[in-house]
Design a protein around this motif. Structure first.
Motif, PDB file in Angstrom:
ATOM      1  N   VAL A  61      -1.814  -0.724 -11.710  1.00 46.72           N
ATOM      2  CA  VAL A  61      -2.438  -1.119 -10.450  1.00 46.72           C
ATOM      3  C   VAL A  61      -1.577  -0.624  -9.297  1.00 46.72           C
ATOM      4  N   GLY A  62      -2.234  -0.170  -8.240  1.00 40.21           N
ATOM      5  CA  GLY A  62      -1.514   0.317  -7.078  1.00 40.21           C
ATOM      6  C   GLY A  62      -2.449   1.037  -6.131  1.00 40.21           C
ATOM      7  N   VAL A  63      -1.859   1.606  -5.083  1.00 34.90           N
ATOM      8  CA  VAL A  63      -2.640   2.276  -4.043  1.00 34.90           C
ATOM      9  C   VAL A  63      -2.245   3.748  -3.985  1.00 34.90           C
ATOM     10  N   HIS A  64      -3.206   4.604  -4.249  1.00 32.33           N
ATOM     11  CA  HIS A  64      -3.012   6.051  -4.185  1.00 32.33           C
ATOM     12  C   HIS A  64      -2.679   6.452  -2.750  1.00 32.33           C
ATOM     13  N   PRO A  65      -1.797   7.441  -2.551  1.00 34.16           N
ATOM     14  CA  PRO A  65      -1.465   7.833  -1.175  1.00 34.16           C
ATOM     15  C   PRO A  65      -2.662   8.303  -0.360  1.00 34.16           C
ATOM     16  N   GLN A  66      -3.679   8.869  -1.005  1.00 36.99           N
ATOM     17  CA  GLN A  66      -4.872   9.277  -0.259  1.00 36.99           C
ATOM     18  C   GLN A  66      -5.647   8.069   0.266  1.00 36.99           C
ATOM     19  N   ASN A  67      -5.434   6.914  -0.352  1.00 32.02           N
ATOM     20  CA  ASN A  67      -6.133   5.693   0.062  1.00 32.02           C
ATOM     21  C   ASN A  67      -5.253   4.772   0.894  1.00 32.02           C
ATOM     22  N   ALA A  68      -4.034   5.211   1.188  1.00 29.19           N
ATOM     23  CA  ALA A  68      -3.049   4.319   1.798  1.00 29.19           C
ATOM     24  C   ALA A  68      -3.439   3.865   3.207  1.00 29.19           C
ATOM     25  N   GLY A  69      -4.295   4.612   3.888  1.00 23.34           N
ATOM     26  CA  GLY A  69      -4.685   4.241   5.239  1.00 23.34           C
ATOM     27  C   GLY A  69      -5.940   3.399   5.330  1.00 23.34           C
ATOM     28  N   GLU A  70      -6.522   3.049   4.191  1.00 22.62           N
ATOM     29  CA  GLU A  70      -7.797   2.321   4.210  1.00 22.62           C
ATOM     30  C   GLU A  70      -7.634   0.836   4.514  1.00 22.62           C
ATOM     31  N   ALA A  71      -6.439   0.306   4.274  1.00 26.66           N
ATOM     32  CA  ALA A  71      -6.158  -1.112   4.482  1.00 26.66           C
ATOM     33  C   ALA A  71      -4.682  -1.233   4.830  1.00 26.66           C
ATOM     34  N   PRO A  72      -4.274  -2.372   5.360  1.00 25.73           N
ATOM     35  CA  PRO A  72      -2.844  -2.542   5.625  1.00 25.73           C
ATOM     36  C   PRO A  72      -2.009  -2.305   4.365  1.00 25.73           C
ATOM     37  N   VAL A  73      -0.833  -1.748   4.548  1.00 24.73           N
ATOM     38  CA  VAL A  73       0.052  -1.506   3.409  1.00 24.73           C
ATOM     39  C   VAL A  73       0.321  -2.838   2.708  1.00 24.73           C
ATOM     40  N   PRO A  74       0.082  -2.907   1.393  1.00 22.06           N
ATOM     41  CA  PRO A  74       0.246  -4.193   0.708  1.00 22.06           C
ATOM     42  C   PRO A  74       1.688  -4.671   0.720  1.00 22.06           C
ATOM     43  N   GLU A  75       1.845  -5.970   0.839  1.00 21.43           N
ATOM     44  CA  GLU A  75       3.166  -6.572   0.744  1.00 21.43           C
ATOM     45  C   GLU A  75       3.633  -6.564  -0.709  1.00 21.43           C
ATOM     46  N   LEU A  76       4.917  -6.689  -0.903  1.00 19.48           N
ATOM     47  CA  LEU A  76       5.490  -6.691  -2.240  1.00 19.48           C
ATOM     48  C   LEU A  76       4.811  -7.740  -3.122  1.00 19.48           C
ATOM     49  N   GLY A  77       4.642  -8.938  -2.599  1.00 21.44           N
ATOM     50  CA  GLY A  77       4.051 -10.005  -3.395  1.00 21.44           C
ATOM     51  C   GLY A  77       2.624  -9.714  -3.808  1.00 21.44           C
ATOM     52  N   GLU A  78       1.884  -9.004  -2.960  1.00 24.08           N
ATOM     53  CA  GLU A  78       0.503  -8.658  -3.288  1.00 24.08           C
ATOM     54  C   GLU A  78       0.453  -7.683  -4.454  1.00 24.08           C
ATOM     55  N   ILE A  79       1.338  -6.685  -4.446  1.00 27.54           N
ATOM     56  CA  ILE A  79       1.384  -5.726  -5.556  1.00 27.54           C
ATOM     57  C   ILE A  79       1.754  -6.435  -6.843  1.00 27.54           C
ATOM     58  N   LEU A  80       2.752  -7.296  -6.776  1.00 26.02           N
ATOM     59  CA  LEU A  80       3.203  -7.997  -7.979  1.00 26.02           C
ATOM     60  C   LEU A  80       2.121  -8.931  -8.513  1.00 26.02           C
ATOM     61  N   ALA A  81       1.374  -9.570  -7.629  1.00 27.41           N
ATOM     62  CA  ALA A  81       0.301 -10.464  -8.075  1.00 27.41           C
ATOM     63  C   ALA A  81      -0.789  -9.685  -8.794  1.00 27.41           C
ATOM     64  N   GLU A  82      -1.154  -8.504  -8.281  1.00 26.32           N
ATOM     65  CA  GLU A  82      -2.176  -7.676  -8.934  1.00 26.32           C
ATOM     66  C   GLU A  82      -1.707  -7.193 -10.299  1.00 26.32           C
ATOM     67  N   ALA A  83      -0.395  -7.061 -10.474  1.00 24.68           N
ATOM     68  CA  ALA A  83       0.160  -6.558 -11.736  1.00 24.68           C
ATOM     69  C   ALA A  83       0.387  -7.654 -12.772  1.00 24.68           C
ATOM     70  N   ASP A  84       0.134  -8.907 -12.391  1.00 27.24           N
ATOM     71  CA  ASP A  84       0.401 -10.028 -13.282  1.00 27.24           C
ATOM     72  C   ASP A  84      -0.753 -10.207 -14.266  1.00 27.24           C
ATOM     73  N   HIS A  85      -0.769  -9.340 -15.258  1.00 26.28           N
ATOM     74  CA  HIS A  85      -1.854  -9.312 -16.244  1.00 26.28           C
ATOM     75  C   HIS A  85      -1.305  -8.636 -17.496  1.00 26.28           C
ATOM     76  N   PRO A  86      -1.634  -9.144 -18.683  1.00 27.37           N
ATOM     77  CA  PRO A  86      -1.001  -8.605 -19.899  1.00 27.37           C
ATOM     78  C   PRO A  86      -1.321  -7.156 -20.220  1.00 27.37           C
ATOM     79  N   ARG A  87      -2.410  -6.614 -19.671  1.00 23.73           N
ATOM     80  CA  ARG A  87      -2.755  -5.220 -19.962  1.00 23.73           C
ATOM     81  C   ARG A  87      -2.249  -4.262 -18.892  1.00 23.73           C
ATOM     82  N   VAL A  88      -1.631  -4.770 -17.854  1.00 18.74           N
ATOM     83  CA  VAL A  88      -1.025  -3.922 -16.827  1.00 18.74           C
ATOM     84  C   VAL A  88       0.365  -3.524 -17.296  1.00 18.74           C
ATOM     85  N   VAL A  89       0.564  -2.220 -17.487  1.00 17.47           N
ATOM     86  CA  VAL A  89       1.837  -1.736 -18.034  1.00 17.47           C
ATOM     87  C   VAL A  89       2.608  -0.881 -17.038  1.00 17.47           C
TER      88      VAL A  89
END
Length: 258
Positions: A61-89
């Motif tokens: 999970v993450g934000v591709h650089p081509q999509n980086a301007g579509e929304a505010p840059v995610p905070e560290l906690g937001e990235i970590l929350a999206e990655a909190d899943h057993p199939r996210v490697v």
């Protein structure tokens, strides 16, 4: 022979087409596939659901650089929350793309550093997209490495040898796509020949970049065997040995893919 497609976009295949693509990959000996995230929110949920659906499929999970301007840059906690899943490697793909320049460069750079921080904190490897941005990619990697180590992979390598050397010196891995098979890719093959054996991976980046002899077709994970065959040739190995090598490297880097 089992092999890994370390980078594909299974969300580009829908419905029964997706099921058929995964089935063809497994029939070709592709035992593991990683479906890559390019946005948070809905797209991240989609790749997580795909990984839940199929045995042997994981995701990032993450934000591709081509999509980086579509929304505010995610905070560290937001990235970590999206990655909190057993199939996210892993995290990403993130990085810099100065070829298309679809987002302001300072925004891309900030997003890249936020993903690096998430990789450092979580221990998940960061999948890096680098296009026409070698100097800034290398500088950011080195600056961030000085703050603390983090695992990372330069995916679909098409950059210069200097970036490869600097990335490997920091402990990074390098993955080669179907571009390795293209007639005019001598420079990429030279990098593939020089990269330490324990840092090599293969991928498709499907549905893009179908390898020779399938150029012009829509790429899919089953085609990774053609890239692996070319990498084996470049390295002077048999295909089975190359598959074993790159699969071992994959599991060492993506150590949650179990």
């Amino acid at each position: 022979m089992l092999i890994v497609d370390s980078h594909c976009h299974l969300d580009h295949f829908v419905g029964t087409e997706q099921e058929d693509v995964v089935a063809r990959a497994k029939a070709a000996g592709v035992g593991v596939m990683v479906s890559i995230g390019t946005r948070l929110g809905e797209q991240a949920a989609t790749v997580r659901a795909i990984a839940d659906r199929y045995e042997g499929v994981f995701c990032t999970v993450g934000v591709h650089p081509q999509n980086a301007g579509e929304a505010p840059v995610p905070e560290l906690g937001e990235i970590l929350a999206e990655a909190d899943h057993p199939r996210v490697v892993g995290l990403g793909e993130s990085g810099l793309d100065y070829f298309y320049d679809k987002a302001p460069r300072d925004v891309q750079q900030l997003g890249f550093r936020r993903h690096i921080a998430a990789a450092r904190q979580s221990g998940l490897p960061l999948v890096i997209h680098a296009r026409d941005a070698d100097a800034d990619i290398a500088t950011i990697l080195e600056e961030e490495d000085a703050l603390g180590k983090f695992p990372f992979l330069l995916h679909c390598f098409s950059s210069g040898a200097e970036l490869a050397r600097r990335a490997v010196a920091l402990g990074g891995y390098i993955s080669f796509s179907g571009m390795l098979t293209f007639p005019k890719s001598d420079a990429i093959r030279a990098v593939a020949a020089e990269t330490p054996a324990d840092r090599l991976l293969v991928e498709t980046d499907s549905p893009y970049l179908a390898p020779v002899p399938l150029r012009g077709k829509r790429c899919e994970p089953a085609y990774v065997v053609h890239t692996a065959a070319k990498l084996a040739e470049v390295r002077g190995l048999g295909i089975a040995a190359l598959a074993e090598l790159t699969t071992g490297n994959f599991h060492r880097l993506f150590n949650r893919a179990r």
